[in-house]
Design an enzyme around this catalytic site. Structure first.
Site, short mmCIF file in Angstrom:
data_model
loop_
_atom_site.label_atom_id
_atom_site.label_comp_id
_atom_site.label_asym_id
_atom_site.label_seq_id
_atom_site.Cartn_x
_atom_site.Cartn_y
_atom_site.Cartn_z
N HIS A 18 33.87 -6.00 66.14
CA HIS A 18 33.75 -7.59 65.86
C HIS A 18 32.27 -8.02 64.63
O HIS A 18 31.72 -5.78 64.64
CB HIS A 18 33.60 -8.41 66.75
CG HIS A 18 32.90 -8.47 67.69
ND1 HIS A 18 31.61 -9.19 66.89
CD2 HIS A 18 32.48 -7.97 68.97
CE1 HIS A 18 30.69 -8.69 68.05
NE2 HIS A 18 31.08 -8.45 69.71
N HIS A 21 29.10 -6.00 65.75
CA HIS A 21 29.33 -4.66 65.62
C HIS A 21 28.71 -4.10 63.43
O HIS A 21 27.66 -3.57 63.51
CB HIS A 21 30.05 -3.87 65.97
CG HIS A 21 30.36 -3.84 67.27
ND1 HIS A 21 31.83 -4.89 67.48
CD2 HIS A 21 30.08 -3.81 68.34
CE1 HIS A 21 32.01 -4.63 68.80
NE2 HIS A 21 31.18 -4.33 69.80
N CYS A 126 32.63 6.36 105.05
CA CYS A 126 33.61 6.32 106.65
C CYS A 126 34.52 7.46 105.58
O CYS A 126 34.76 7.49 104.59
CB CYS A 126 34.29 5.29 106.54
SG CYS A 126 35.72 5.36 106.66
N CYS A 129 38.06 6.72 103.94
CA CYS A 129 38.16 5.94 103.25
C CYS A 129 37.64 6.13 101.38
O CYS A 129 37.00 5.72 101.26
CB CYS A 129 38.17 3.97 103.56
SG CYS A 129 36.80 4.15 104.44
N CYS A 148 33.47 1.51 110.97
CA CYS A 148 33.76 1.10 109.72
C CYS A 148 34.76 -0.36 109.46
O CYS A 148 35.65 -0.29 110.67
CB CYS A 148 34.60 2.43 109.40
SG CYS A 148 35.94 2.12 107.83
N HIS A 151 38.32 1.58 109.18
CA HIS A 151 39.04 1.70 111.05
C HIS A 151 38.79 2.44 111.77
O HIS A 151 38.88 2.24 112.79
CB HIS A 151 38.86 3.47 109.98
CG HIS A 151 39.55 3.42 108.91
ND1 HIS A 151 39.29 3.71 107.71
CD2 HIS A 151 41.11 4.33 108.23
CE1 HIS A 151 39.70 4.46 106.35
NE2 HIS A 151 41.35 4.34 106.70
N LYS A 307 26.39 -16.06 72.06
CA LYS A 307 26.78 -14.96 71.64
C LYS A 307 28.44 -14.53 71.83
O LYS A 307 28.76 -14.68 72.67
CB LYS A 307 25.22 -14.03 72.78
CG LYS A 307 25.71 -12.23 71.85
CD LYS A 307 25.93 -10.99 73.36
CE LYS A 307 26.17 -10.05 72.83
NZ LYS A 307 26.46 -9.67 73.14
N LYS A 310 33.60 -10.84 73.31
CA LYS A 310 35.45 -10.70 73.71
C LYS A 310 36.04 -11.47 75.15
O LYS A 310 36.20 -12.10 74.74
CB LYS A 310 35.61 -9.32 73.21
CG LYS A 310 36.98 -8.93 73.55
CD LYS A 310 37.48 -8.25 73.89
CE LYS A 310 39.16 -7.40 74.67
NZ LYS A 310 39.76 -6.68 75.46
N1 MSP Z 1 26.94 1.92 73.93
C1 MSP Z 1 25.49 1.08 74.03
C2 MSP Z 1 24.63 1.59 72.60
C3 MSP Z 1 24.27 2.65 73.02
S1 MSP Z 1 23.59 2.62 72.05
C4 MSP Z 1 22.84 4.87 72.09
C5 MSP Z 1 26.52 -0.59 72.88
N2 MSP Z 1 26.69 -0.86 72.63
S2 MSP Z 1 27.72 -2.59 72.44
O1 MSP Z 1 28.84 -2.02 71.03
O2 MSP Z 1 27.72 -2.89 73.25
O3 MSP Z 1 26.84 -2.94 71.06
C6 MSP Z 1 26.15 -3.47 71.15
C7 MSP Z 1 24.71 -3.04 69.42
O4 MSP Z 1 26.08 -4.55 68.69
C8 MSP Z 1 23.95 -4.70 69.63
O5 MSP Z 1 22.82 -3.77 70.50
C9 MSP Z 1 24.25 -5.38 68.05
O6 MSP Z 1 23.62 -4.22 67.25
C10 MSP Z 1 26.00 -5.12 68.01
N3 MSP Z 1 26.15 -6.40 68.25
C11 MSP Z 1 27.20 -6.16 69.15
N4 MSP Z 1 27.36 -8.86 69.06
C12 MSP Z 1 26.29 -8.53 68.75
C13 MSP Z 1 26.23 -9.81 68.05
N5 MSP Z 1 26.59 -11.05 68.82
N6 MSP Z 1 25.51 -9.92 66.95
C14 MSP Z 1 24.77 -9.14 66.59
N7 MSP Z 1 24.80 -7.88 67.14
C15 MSP Z 1 25.10 -7.66 67.75
O7 MSP Z 1 25.48 -1.61 73.42
#
Ligand code: MSP
Length: 683
Positions: A18, A21, A126, A129, A148, A151, A307, A310
């Protein structure tokens, strides 16, 4: 030649791409282009983070092999990013073989240096399980044995192996790093936040799991899988040849690493600041590797005040965005609208406004009016500065000085990563020359043969301004500036021209190209109506998809509704069932920041790490009993699925548990005597 190594976070492949990213990647791309244009040998890295339990589960849910699942989502990311013409030199995937070997090498070095040890998670087990239980979960038999709960057979007291990283030994070294290198964490506010967190003390970190299979095996002990953050953070070095496992670089593996490391700029969202400024430098120091020069944490794009995520269903769909806006328009908006480092609200209305005002009426209009007049009044050949009155000559000199100043200011701001201010500087030059043109009225000058010199001076000045700005803005608007460059009659690639090599007047005598509109003005109402319809359709699709969410996400999503169910009749028994209790999601949290809220005597504002991608903001009415500074680093219990609510205009995303003592109800925060990892669930 100076080198510049820039990285973005690698994105999780458990959700779809989105705007959030795309944002970090676009900023990094712009900085990479800017540096290249100024002669830096630049390496720009982005990629995907593909391991971990939730990814394994997502694949399971879809009924496909995990590798196939991650391949699909990676393709989705690459397809969504493709139109933006990103100039990344590599796309790392943590499932790449060289990465796995590089991470194992990092682990080996940290272990050889004595920073990794094998420890134990103690608990009751346990064997039937195959599960661990705490003492409070166990059922106490008549003779006092712990049984447990399923169990009802005696539990074994066992310990599970886990490797630990000696993070507790890094407190002084990290504080030293932050103090000696004030640019290591930027902006300053984030640096202070991390400093106070580290000052609160650090615990050793469990960095392997035996229960997770989808990940990188620990060297010489493959039943352990590495903690995903150890794996993911290492990408920044494995991608450029650390350990010599990536040998297909034209420069050679390890040599390429030595040339590029340490990274000059690691861009991250503030949601993952601590991983990059506490864990990451500690892992590196442990393995005897230099730390990066700067980690810059930018703010979040909010949508509807929250923020973009999803789960909340408020993400900006890249397909909708791309349908209505050019990629240059999106780049411009992202850099101009958001003050880098602070949160920013994303609205399509603001985007339309910026595109029309800054691009269509601003740069686009300057280009089309200037070039059209060169075509019409000068047979398509850029005139030299003609002889004009002293007054007009002075005005033209002022425009030239303003352009020189804007170009310098742009670089100064850009070097400090103040992108919006850099763009303001460039646009101040556009406003200046626009006024110059409107005041001088070249269309009137063209009517009088004796005003030829004045006409030529005006068009020369306007064309030179446009030419300088076109080169300056190439990193931000790569497509539009190339088009303007060609319309100016210039040859070659605009982004290969360093702004400081331009000389005023070089355009004289150039035959311009075909003049076409660069940024057509958008019909706000029409575009908004279309977007609303498309968003409604994609919202409906998302709701469908969310019905298939993993159980845990569903519980959180349903919480507000559950809170509104009809109340029990008065004579209902006082007991609740275990299912009732299970509706409350209690988790271990750690206080990262704590502060008073102006004009609210009782409330404290916290950010709390619940082991999620980003810390939560939680408000609690305990200001009269606790000093915020003393709470930083403390472990607390949080009701994690409470419906968010607003207090004093701030949203509280959960509740901290405290005993209520005495008549006045003095709060005493609940906590733990033993170490409990952030995010662990209380049952
Ligand atoms: N996989 C980890 C990062 C590992 S780095 C060694 C992660 N991934 S993530 O898919 O959740 O991406 C997070 C990053 O995406 C945020 O730090 C930012 O750079 C970007 N963003 C995700 N959502 C965002 C907003 N709503 N606004 C701005 N940047 C955003 O965390």
């Amino acid at each position: 030649m100076n080198k510049f190594y820039i990285t973005t976070p690698i994105y999780y492949v458990n959700s779809h791409p989105h705007l959030g990213h795309l944002y970090t990647t676009l900023v990094a791309d712009t900085v990479a282009r800017y540096k290249r244009q100024r002669g830096f040998e630049t390496f720009f890295l982005t990629g995907t983070d593909e391991h971990g339990l939730n990814i394994e589960r997502a694949a399971e849910k879809n009924g496909i092999p995990v590798q196939q699942h991650v391949d699909n989502i990676v393709n989705e990311f690459k397809t969504a990013f493709a139109p933006y013409g990103l100039t990344n030199d590599h796309w790392i995937r943590t499932t790449d073989d060289y990465h796995k070997r590089g991470v194992q090498e990092l682990w080996r070095r940290a272990k050889e240096n004595g920073y990794i040890y094998k420890g134990e998670y103690e608990g009751l087990y346990c064997a039937n399980c195959n599960e661990f239980y705490t003492e409070s979960e166990a059922k106490v038999g008549e003779d006092g044995t712990l049984n447990c709960p399923q169990h009802e057979r005696p539990l074994d007291r066992v310990a599970e192996e886990s490797y630990f990283f000696k993070l507790s030994e890094f407190q002084e070294r990290l504080i030293g790093l932050y103090e000696k290198n004030p640019n290591f964490i930027r902006p300053e506010t984030r640096r202070n936040e991390v400093l106070s967190f580290v000052r609160g003390g650090l615990n050793d970190l469990s960095i392997s799991r035996v229960s997770v299979k989808w990940g990188i095996p620990v060297p010489d002990d493959p039943k352990h899988t590495m903690y995903v953050w150890f794996d993911a953070l290492s990408n920044y070095i494995t991608a450029i040849g650390f350990g010599g496992f990536k040998n297909d670089w034209q420069f050679g593996g390890e040599e390429h690493f030595k040339k590029n490391w340490p990274a000059d700029l690691q861009l991250v969202g503030k949601d993952i600041l601590r991983f990059h400024t506490v864990y990451w430098p500690a892992f590196l120091i442990a393995a005897g590797i230099e730390t990066p020069k700067t980690v810059f944490a930018h703010g979040m794009w909010l949508s509807g005040g929250r923020k973009m995520s999803k789960t909340l269903g408020n993400v900006i769909d890249l397909a909708v965005l791309q349908k209505h806006f050019t990629t240059d328009a999106v780049r411009y908006f992202c850099l101009r609208e958001m003050v880098f480092g602070q949160d920013g609200d994303f609205t399509y209305e603001a985007l339309l406004e910026r595109v029309n005002a800054g691009l269509a009426n601003g740069l686009g209009n300057l280009a089309s009016r200037t070039l059209t007049m060169v075509g019409r009044y000068c047979d398509g050949v850029v005139p030299g500065p003609g002889q004009a009155s002293a007054e007009l000559t002075e005005r033209a000199d002022e425009v030239r000085a303003a352009v020189t100043q804007a170009v310098e200011q742009f670089d100064r701001e850009f070097d400090e990563y103040n992108f919006s201010r850099a763009l303001e500087a460039a646009w101040s030059a556009i406003e200046r020359v626009d006024k110059f043109i409107s005041d001088a009225k070249p269309w009137d000058l063209a009517k009088h043969a004796d005003q030829r010199g004045a006409l030529e001076l005006v068009l020369h000045t306007a064309t030179e301004t446009l030419r300088h700005l076109t080169v300056l803005l190439a990193p931000v608007l790569p497509n539009a500036t190339q088009e303007i460059w060609e319309q100016l009659g210039e040859a070659g690639k605009v982004d290969e021209i360093a702004p400081n090599t331009l000389r005023w007047g070089q355009s004289t005598g150039k035959r311009i190209g075909e003049v076409k509109p660069i940024f057509p003005k958008l019909d706000k109402k029409k575009v908004m109506d279309e977007i609303k319809q498309e968003e409604a359709a994609s919202q409906a699709a998302r709701t469908e998809e969310n019905k298939e969410q993993p159980i845990q996400a569903q519980v959180a999503a349903q919480a507000p509704a559950a809170a509104q169910t009809v109340s029990e009749p008065a004579d209902a028994p006082a007991y609740i069932t275990i299912d009732d209790f299970a509706k409350v999601e209690l988790r271990v949290g750690q206080i990262l920041t704590a502060e008073r809220i102006p004009k609210a005597d009782k409330l404290l504002r916290f950010t709390i790490d619940l082991g999620e991608a980003e810390p939560r903001q939680i408000l609690a009415g305990i200001a009269q009993y606790y000093e915020p500074e003393k709470l930083i680093g403390r472990k607390v219990i949080v009701v994690a699925n409470l419906a968010p609510r607003k207090m004093r205009g701030l949203e509280s995303q959960g509740m901290i548990l405290a005993a209520s003592v005495g008549e006045e109800g003095r709060p005493v925060l609940a906590g733990f005597l033993e170490e409990a990892p952030n995010g662990a669930k209380l049952k």
